[in-house]
Scaffold this active site. Structure first.
Site, mmCIF file in Angstrom:
data_model
loop_
_atom_site.group_PDB
_atom_site.id
_atom_site.type_symbol
_atom_site.label_atom_id
_atom_site.label_comp_id
_atom_site.label_asym_id
_atom_site.label_seq_id
_atom_site.Cartn_x
_atom_site.Cartn_y
_atom_site.Cartn_z
ATOM 1 N N CYS A 156 0.788 -1.120 -0.114
ATOM 2 C CA CYS A 156 -0.028 0.121 0.035
ATOM 3 C C CYS A 156 0.849 1.286 -0.144
ATOM 4 C CB CYS A 156 -0.907 -0.246 1.261
ATOM 5 S SG CYS A 156 -0.186 -0.652 2.694
ATOM 6 N N HIS A 258 -2.307 6.005 4.716
ATOM 7 C CA HIS A 258 -0.968 6.029 4.725
ATOM 8 C C HIS A 258 -0.572 7.659 4.367
ATOM 9 C CE1 HIS A 258 -0.948 2.279 5.927
ATOM 10 N NE2 HIS A 258 -0.274 1.545 4.987
#
Ligand SMILES: NC(=O)C1=CN([C@@H]2O[C@H](COP(=O)(O)OP(=O)(O)OC[C@H]3O[C@@H](n4cnc5c(N)ncnc54)[C@H](OP(=O)(O)O)[C@@H]3O)[C@@H](O)[C@H]2O)C=CC1
Ligand SMILES: N[C@@H](CC(=O)OP(=O)(O)O)C(=O)O
EC number: 1.2.1.11
Length: 367
Positions: A156, A258
């Protein structure tokens, strides 16, 4: 929008963090029908709502409420053509291989096959052209596979960085160096995440294997495909123009999304200005969007002008978490340009990417 027959799909790891997002995103999909769910023996045999600790903001979709969780074996998924895997990496390898050999198209979120030279590692907003590797992957088997293959998405955090870098390389040519420091959400660790006494009021400057993944995966994704003299395409991982990447990964007390601080140096001199970089990011459009993939974001990269954006809680769900947010594009006194990236680790960092990869495979006639 293409006129496709709807395709039965199965989800492996259906009770996990990524599995639940797969189910939420596939519940009413124009191409796919959620047909079968798989998880561990702990969950197999139970109705899905009883097997899962549901953590999505929307209720368990009606389409899965009466599905019974199955063991992750090909014989329990025979009415499906496509398999989405959100399996734990500890078990994904042999299970995904069993589905490939049984002629399923496997779109995996797990890291197990990403480094395999015959498996495309694809960020759907960047390198869908790498799907050209699939016929060669099939030909490796005896007899050659007719329909089966494995295709993986990226880690990710890798996803969050390679999207803006691909946009910049498209306009300004090769990037020589990239430094990235991540602040990764707890959900990246899978449910239940980290113990609260470990992560509340804290930052953990270590995520096992993460930095090595980012530093390696970026080269495969941004590398080119070269035709070998035997007609086999191989990955040319920046052989001509070596991209050097350094990653520093941290876990922070954020639930989802993130954040990554990125600095880059371009091969071309003089380098582009911050304004030229902003314009290139805004202008970048993915193949997924131009091919009318239903899950494609309109803005592949959304560039924030406010000085204190993007922020996870405010920006992670923009475009259903399918795009990448960039902000604070500015001069870097050590390299050339630095900026902040925010990518929704469970959406474009995971389930949305795999679904977009499958949509692209359908639009390209591979499925
Ligand atoms: N979370 C994130 O942000 C991202 C995660 N990934 C990757 O996606 C994958 C899933 O991650 P995540 O959802 O976070 O993980 P979770 O731990 O939340 O879920 C793991 C899933 O795997 C299943 N599972 C575990 N053991 C077995 C087994 N022996 N046989 C069959 N199924 C099994 C679990 O089923 P059960 O409930 O029955 O135990 C569960 O459904 C991992 O490989 C991860 O690295 C990739 C990108 C982002
Ligand atoms: N490792 C990432 C999640 C992820 O992307 O995992 P993997 O690279 O194994 O798919 C995190 O903890 O945030």
């Amino acid at each position: 929008m293409h006129d496709f027959r709807k395709i039965n799909v199965g989800v492996l790891g259906a009770t996990g963090t990524v599995g639940q997002r797969f189910i939420t995103l596939l519940a009413d999909h124009p191409f796919f029908i959620l047909h079968a769910l798989g998880a561990s023996q702990r969950s197999a045999g139970k109705p899905y709502p009883a097997a899962v600790t549901w953590k999505q903001t929307k209720p368990v979709p009606a389409v899965v409420r009466n599905l019974v969780v199955r063991e992750c074996k090909p014989e329990f998924f025979t009415e499906c053509e496509i398999i989405f895997s959100g399996l734990d990496a500890d078990v994904a390898g042999p299970i995904e291989e069993s589905f490939r050999l049984a002629e399923f198209a496997v779109f995996s979120n797990a890291k197990n096959y990403r480094r395999d030279p015959h498996v495309p590692l694809i960020v759907p907003l960047v390198n869908s052209s790498h799907m050209a590797m699939i016929p060669q992957q099939r030909a490796l088997h005896t007899p050659p596979l007719r329909k089966g293959f494995i295709l993986t998405n990226a880690n990710c955090s890798t996803t969050g960085v390679v999207v803006p870098l691909a946009a910049l390389e498209k306009t300004f040519g090769p990037i020589e160096s990239c430094m990235v420091t991540t602040m990764q959400a707890i959900s990246g660790a899978g449910y239940p995440g980290l113990p609260s006494l470990d992560i509340m009021d804290n930052v953990v400057p270590y995520i096992s294997g993460e930095e090595e993944k980012i530093e390696w995966e970026m080269l495969k994704i941004l590398g080119g495909l070269t035709e070998g003299d035997d007609g086999n395409k191989a990955f040319d991982m920046h052989a001509k123009q070596p991209l050097r990447v350094s990653a520093m990964c941290n876990r922070v007390p954020v639930i989802e999304g993130h954040t990554e601080c990125v600095s880059v140096r371009f091969a071309r001199r003089p380098p582009p200005s911050p304004q030229q970089v902003r314009e290139a990011l805004l202008a970048y459009t993915s193949d997924a969007w131009t091919m009318s993939c239903p899950s494609a974001p309109r803005h592949t990269v959304f560039v924030h002008e406010e000085p204190d954006r993007p922020q996870p809680r405010l920006d992670r769900d923009y475009q259903a978490g399918a795009g990448v947010n960039v902000g604070r594009v500015r001069q870097c006194p050590v390299l050339d340009i630095k900026f902040v990236v925010l990518a929704n680790n469970v959406a474009i960092g995971a389930a949305t990417s795999s679904i977009l990869n499958a949509e692209l495979a359908v639009c390209k006639g591979i499925i």
